[in-house]
Each structure stands twice: as structure tokens, then as C-alpha cells.
Enzyme design. Structure first.
Site, PDB file in Angstrom:
ATOM      1  N   GLY A 212       0.815  -1.206   0.000  1.00 49.15           N
ATOM      2  CA  GLY A 212       0.000   0.000   0.000  1.00 49.15           C
ATOM      3  C   GLY A 212       0.848   1.255   0.000  1.00 49.15           C
ATOM      4  N   SER A 213       0.389   2.274   0.708  1.00 47.45           N
ATOM      5  CA  SER A 213       1.016   3.591   0.638  1.00 47.45           C
ATOM      6  C   SER A 213       2.388   3.676   1.293  1.00 47.45           C
ATOM      7  CB  SER A 213       0.083   4.634   1.253  1.00 47.45           C
ATOM      8  OG  SER A 213      -1.077   4.800   0.454  1.00 47.45           O
TER       9      SER A 213
END
Length: 483
Positions: A212-213
Site C-alpha cells: 500500500g502507501s
């Protein structure tokens, strides 16, 4: 002698000669291989004929041995706080073999390593006293991670950014290796094998997931190193909303009100702006992003700490839209918690990545080192300027952005949250990530951490890196700093 008898005699003689040749071959050439074969019970009997050497944490053994009753395997392995340290020690089972440190250093722990014996022992075949394996694990960090993870399914890793020493490694759910160390533990073994949440898997090293981020730190590093942007405080060329190249798919941000249009990298990390990093990855192209990912350790076939970690992957052969998705840690990007701890560690250490390791030395029975693992064996990943800028931006994330739950009063803390999609059309519970570092200027102590929570039982709307993973990282970092 008639012809039939003569032929039979010659045939029998040839058969005898063949048997003699085969017996000579087995004794002269195959004896060692047969003796070392894992299925040779004599090897198992010899291994457990005496107490095994110990695995050491902070000067104290977390393993032991106890005498059995009425068995040709005289001793079996025991564990102190087995569930707490299973992701470090692995298991040593009379029936199912050995894993992790127990397996890698099995010959040292059972006394068969050639370095342990004296010249006389080598001549007489006497087994030497077993050696020991001294780890880098900090028991306070290990306990903080285990307590904070609790019953959540996930993993956490902490390492010293300067030395590369792994201070904590926890995988949850865990198991007690003592329950499978004997020969009559079949029920316990099959229960572990059949468990849906796979407690035997070391999630910290062997479970690559979409990061993810948290992967935005890698993309930001590539953008600064390549010169796409001169600094973390320069406005980017990032329309909001951002349409994936060659498609009609609009990439949204978590917060519609966040100032993500043409945001600086600092602001984009602070608010975790998808449009900025997807656009940056597309502009850089997959080759440049992959080169940076690989510099941090992605796509490394043999990351041994000394337990081998699964390969974290940055994909290839993508179109521009897929490359954009990798910029936010999606599409086919995968990473282990160990890998994401390495990203934060390199940025905290001025751009140099210290080789992670969780064993400091291997000793003989008297404590003399047979093998040592050097601290601070580093490789430069990014320039010092890039590292300073990104670590500063990570501090902004914790102080003013999406990572506020990682704050430690009086310490410098930087981090990056992540919430990664899981399953087709994100149909499963998302993964909550947090990667970070902390420094205490007064003591000089520092630590880098990565945490992933795969499933906490929380509702989907409550899953976030700051809500689930950052508090775990905070407790680990505080323990490492002695807070």
C-alpha cells in the site's frame, strides 16, 4: 564339468563379485551420505543423545533440553516463552525436523560442527560439547511487539538502522515449539498445519503482501534521485482527480478535502495523496521505479538474516496505467515487513542500508566465537540529501499527518501509513501498514520498524495504518529507545 554347470558357476561368481563391488562402493563412497541422510534414524538418535546448545537472547537462553523417559531419543528440546520467540528460534522436533535458527545452526547446537571438536575428538569420533547461537534480539522490543499485536493476525520487525541488528521479530498468531518437540506430538502438529491462520508461517519474513502507501517512500526516493522533483517542498505536476494513463479510471484519494492537487512530496506523504505518487511512478517509468525498489532490497533472491526472507517484488512488463498503480503500492507490488523496515532504516541512516541480521555470533561451549556477524555492513541506496529530505517529510507525517499515533514525546519520529487493498475488487479486509523510525538525541539510540496487521477483527471502515499498525510501532520504538 559340463557346460551348464560351468556357466552357472561363472554366473554365480559374477554375482558375488558384483555384490562385493557394491558393498565396497557403499562403504567407501556412500557411507557419509547415508549417515547424514535426514531419514537415517541414527542421525536423530545421535542429535538428541545429549542436551542441545542454546539460543541466547540478551545473555539468557530461551531454549533448553530435558531428559525423556523410555525412549532411544534421550533428550528433547524445550523453550522458555516459546510463543514469544518462535519467530526467532523456529522449532527443533524429534519427529518433524528443525527450522529457522534451530535448523540453520543445527550442527553447532548438537555438537557435530567440525569447529567445535579438538583434534583428538576428530580422530576418536567423540562428539564435542554443543555450541550456542547469540541473537541480536532485544527482549523489551520483542515483548512490546507481541503484546501490542495481541490476537491480531500480522507481523512486526524492528532493526537498528546503523548496525542492521534486528531488535524484534514477531509473527502473530504464534505457537509454542515445545508442543511439537517430541515424537508423540502428532495431534499438536496437525492442528498447527491445518490452522486457517497458519501460525507456523513467519509472517515477518515469509509473507509478502501489497505494501500500500508505505511504498510511496520508494517512489518519492526515485523521484528525488532522478531529479523529477528537486526537493520534497517543490510543487509537483499532479492533477486531482488523476486518470490512469490510457484508461478512463479515475484514481481517488482517501480524503477528498486533502490538498493533493500539485502537492509537494512532503504534503503528499502527509496526506497520502494517491494522485501524486501514481503520476510520479508513471512519469518515471517502471524501470526507474524498479531500480530504486531493488536498491532498497526488493527482488533480492537471497535475503538471509540468516533465516531467508521471501522475495519482495516490484513487477515488470507493465503498461503505464499499471505502473501508476505500483506508485501507491498496489497492482503486483509485494513486500514483507522486513523489507519495509529496511526502507525506513535506510532513510533514517542517511541513505545507507545496513545489512539486517539477527545473530551476532556463534560460539563454542566455552563462549569463544566460531563466527561473528559484523554490524554496519552498509550499501548506499540514496544520497544523504534525499534521505534527509524524506526523513524530514516522514516526521511531518507523524507530527501533522496520517501517522500521529506513532508520536513519542521527546523523540524524533518519522513514519508512513498504508492501507493496502486485499482480494479481488478489494473484497477482503484491507491490510494496515506502518513503517517508521525513531531517534533519541540524548542517548543516540535509534530504531526502524515495520508493522502489518492483516486482520484485527475490526470493521472495514476502521482499518487504517494509523489506527491499527502505528500504535504497535509506537510501542516497539518506545521500548527500543528505553522509554
Amino acid at each position: 564339468m559340463n557346460k551348464t554347470i560351468r556357466r552357472a558357476s561363472v554366473f554365480c561368481l559374477l554375482m558375488v563379485l558384483a555384490l562385493l563391488v557394491r558393498a565396497t562402493w557403499v562403504q567407501a563412497y556412500e557411507a557419509r551420505a547415508l549417515a547424514d541422510d535426514e531419514h537415517n534414524r541414527r542421525h536423530t538418535i545421535a542429535r538428541y543423545a545429549q542436551p542441545l546448545g542454546d539460543i541466547i537472547v540478551a545473555g539468557s537462553p530461551v531454549t533448553g533440553s530435558k531428559e525423556t523417559q523410555g525412549d532411544d531419543l534421550r533428550y528433547k528440546r524445550t523453550y522458555t516463552q516459546g510463543e514469544l520467540y518462535a519467530s526467532v528460534t523456529g522449532y527443533s522436533s524429534q519427529a518433524y525436523g528443525a527450522t529457522q535458527l534451530e535448523g540453520i545452526y543445527g550442527d553447532v547446537l548438537d555438537g557435530t560442527d567440525d569447529r567445535l571438536g579438538s583434534p583428538t575428538d576428530l580422530l576418536t569420533g567423540k562428539r564435542a560439547d554443543p555450541g550456542a547461537v547469540v541473537t541480536t534480539i532485544d527482549p523489551d522490543v520483542q515483548k512490546a511487539a507481541a503484546d501490542a499485536l495481541g490476537d491480531d493476525r500480522g507481523a512486526a520487525v524492528a532493526m537498528d538502522p546503523v548496525t542492521g541488528r534486528i531488535l524484534g521479530m514477531v509473527s502473530s498468531p504464534s505457537y509454542d515449539p515445545s508442543t511439537i518437540s517430541g515424537t508423540t506430538d502428532g495431534d499438536a502438529w496437525h492442528k498447527l498445519l491445518d490452522a486457517e491462520d497458519k501460525p507456523l508461517v513467519n509472517r515477518a519474513l515469509r509473507q509478502p503482501l501489497a505494501p500500500g502507501s508505505t511504498f510511496k517512500l520508494v517512489v518519492a526516493s526515485a523521484a528525488l534521485e532522478d531529479g523529477l522533483y528537486a526537493s520534497v517542498d517543490e510543487p509537483t505536476d499532479s492533477p486531482n482527480p488523476y486518470t490512469l494513463p490510457g484508461t478512463t479510471t479515475v484514481l481517488s484519494n482517501e480524503s477528498a478535502s486533502a490538498p493533493c492537487e500539485n502537492a509537494t512530496l512532503r504534503t503528499a506523504l502527509q496526506y497520502s495523496c494517491n494522485n501524486v505518487f501514481a503520476k510520479a511512478a508513471a512519469d518515471l517509468g517502471q524501470d526507474k521505479v524498479k531500480a530504486m525498489a531493488d536498491a532498497f532490497g526488493f527482488d533480492t533472491e537471497k535475503l538471509d538474516v540468516p533465516v531467508r526472507a521471501s522475495k519482495s517484488v516490484y513487477p515488470t512488463g507493465m503498461d503505464k496505467a499499471q505502473t501508476a498503480l505500483t506508485g501507491i503500492g498496489q497492482f503486483e507490488v509485494t513486500a514483507t515487513p522486513m523489507q519495509m523496515a529496511m526502507v525506513s532504516a535506510a532513510l533514517a541512516n542517511g541513505g545507507e542500508l545496513a545489512a539486517p541480521h539477527m545473530v551476532s555470533k556463534v560460539t563454542d561451549s566455552g563462549g569463544t566465537a566460531l563466527q561473528t556477524y559484523e554490524d554496519g555492513d552498509t550499501e548506499r541506496v540514496v544520497s544523504e540529501r534525499t534521505a534527509e529530505q524524506l526523513s524530514s517529510a516522514m516526521v511531518t507525517v507523524v507530527e501533522e499527518g496520517t501517522g500521529t499515533n506513532a508520536r513519542i514525546p521527546g523523540a524524533e519520529v518519522g513514519g508512513k501509513t498504508g492501507t493496502a487493498q486485499n482480494g479481488v475488487d478489494n473484497g477482503n479486509t484491507p491490510y494496515a501498514w506502518f513503517t517508521s523510525y525513531a531517534k533519541d538525541a540524548s542517548t543516540g539510540k535509534q530504531v526502524a520498524v515495520a508493522v502489518v496487521v492483516e486482520d484485527s477483527g475490526a470493521a472495514r471502515s476502521e482499518v487504517s495504518g494509523n489506527g491499527l499498525a502505528a500504535p504497535i510501532a509506537q510501542k516497539m520504538m518506545a521500548a527500543a529507545l528505553g522509554r
